[in-house]
Design a protein around this motif. Structure first.
Motif, PDB file in Angstrom:
ATOM      1  N   UNK A  53       0.841  -1.207   0.000  1.00  0.00           N
ATOM      2  CA  UNK A  53       0.000   0.000   0.000  1.00  0.00           C
ATOM      3  C   UNK A  53       0.872   1.251   0.000  1.00  0.00           C
ATOM      4  N   UNK A  54       1.876   1.290   0.874  1.00  0.00           N
ATOM      5  CA  UNK A  54       2.759   2.456   0.951  1.00  0.00           C
ATOM      6  C   UNK A  54       3.517   2.671  -0.356  1.00  0.00           C
ATOM      7  N   UNK A  55       3.898   1.586  -0.989  1.00  0.00           N
ATOM      8  CA  UNK A  55       4.607   1.685  -2.268  1.00  0.00           C
ATOM      9  C   UNK A  55       3.667   2.216  -3.351  1.00  0.00           C
ATOM     10  N   UNK A  57       1.014   3.990  -2.934  1.00  0.00           N
ATOM     11  CA  UNK A  57       0.656   5.387  -2.637  1.00  0.00           C
ATOM     12  C   UNK A  57       1.837   6.336  -2.842  1.00  0.00           C
ATOM     13  N   UNK A  58       3.031   5.794  -3.140  1.00  0.00           N
ATOM     14  CA  UNK A  58       4.183   6.625  -3.451  1.00  0.00           C
ATOM     15  C   UNK A  58       5.016   7.040  -2.261  1.00  0.00           C
ATOM     16  N   UNK A  59       4.789   6.437  -1.101  1.00  0.00           N
ATOM     17  CA  UNK A  59       5.526   6.827   0.101  1.00  0.00           C
ATOM     18  C   UNK A  59       6.897   6.188   0.207  1.00  0.00           C
ATOM     19  N   UNK A  60       7.020   4.947  -0.267  1.00  0.00           N
ATOM     20  CA  UNK A  60       8.281   4.231  -0.087  1.00  0.00           C
ATOM     21  C   UNK A  60       8.779   3.662  -1.411  1.00  0.00           C
ATOM     22  N   UNK A  61      10.067   3.361  -1.430  1.00  0.00           N
ATOM     23  CA  UNK A  61      10.700   2.679  -2.552  1.00  0.00           C
ATOM     24  C   UNK A  61      11.472   1.497  -1.980  1.00  0.00           C
ATOM     25  N   UNK A  71      13.720  -1.171   2.227  1.00  0.00           N
ATOM     26  CA  UNK A  71      12.704  -0.150   2.018  1.00  0.00           C
ATOM     27  C   UNK A  71      13.175   1.165   2.608  1.00  0.00           C
ATOM     28  N   UNK A  72      12.826   2.253   1.915  1.00  0.00           N
ATOM     29  CA  UNK A  72      13.150   3.596   2.404  1.00  0.00           C
ATOM     30  C   UNK A  72      12.066   4.562   1.938  1.00  0.00           C
ATOM     31  N   UNK A  73      12.068   5.752   2.538  1.00  0.00           N
ATOM     32  CA  UNK A  73      11.108   6.778   2.121  1.00  0.00           C
ATOM     33  C   UNK A  73      11.411   7.198   0.685  1.00  0.00           C
ATOM     34  N   UNK A  74      10.371   7.481  -0.066  1.00  0.00           N
ATOM     35  CA  UNK A  74      10.528   7.802  -1.488  1.00  0.00           C
ATOM     36  C   UNK A  74      11.200   9.146  -1.712  1.00  0.00           C
TER      37      UNK A  74
END
Length: 107
Positions: A53-55, A57-61, A71-74
């Motif tokens: 979901x976070x990926x 929604x563009x929050x993480x990469x 994983x890290x913040x986008x």
């Protein structure tokens, strides 16, 4: 996708306690699924759904390194967004026993 739909997608990504925990942890740096599971205390299946979901929604990469996925913040704007939310809720006047959802919740 129009501007309101983009806002809703962003808000949806933030609308879960586990996802917020993941974002707070990732503010400190990248983590593997195993590290996140240990810090949050949820199972892999549940966490994987939240990471997806976070990926989406563009929050993480994510990045693959050997057998591990990190994983890290986008982007750094997410640091500012999370800090602005924290500053905003500091000034809100909610009672300690108040429910998370509005009493007049509309579906």
């Amino acid at each position: 996708m129009n501007q309101n739909q983009k806002r809703l997608k962003l808000i949806h990504g933030l609308s879960n306690e586990t996802r917020l925990q993941v974002l707070e942890i990732l503010k400190e740096g990248e983590n593997t699924v195993s590290e996140l599971m240990e810090k949050i205390g949820c199972n892999q299946s549940n966490l994987s759904q939240h990471l997806s979901c976070l990926k989406e929604c563009g929050f993480i990469v994510s990045r693959q390194s050997g057998k591990y996925v990190y994983y890290s913040l986008a982007n750094t704007d997410l640091f500012r967004l999370l800090n602005i939310i924290d500053e905003t809720i500091f000034d809100m006047h909610w009672s300690k026993n108040e429910e998370i959802e509005c009493a007049t919740h509309i579906i």
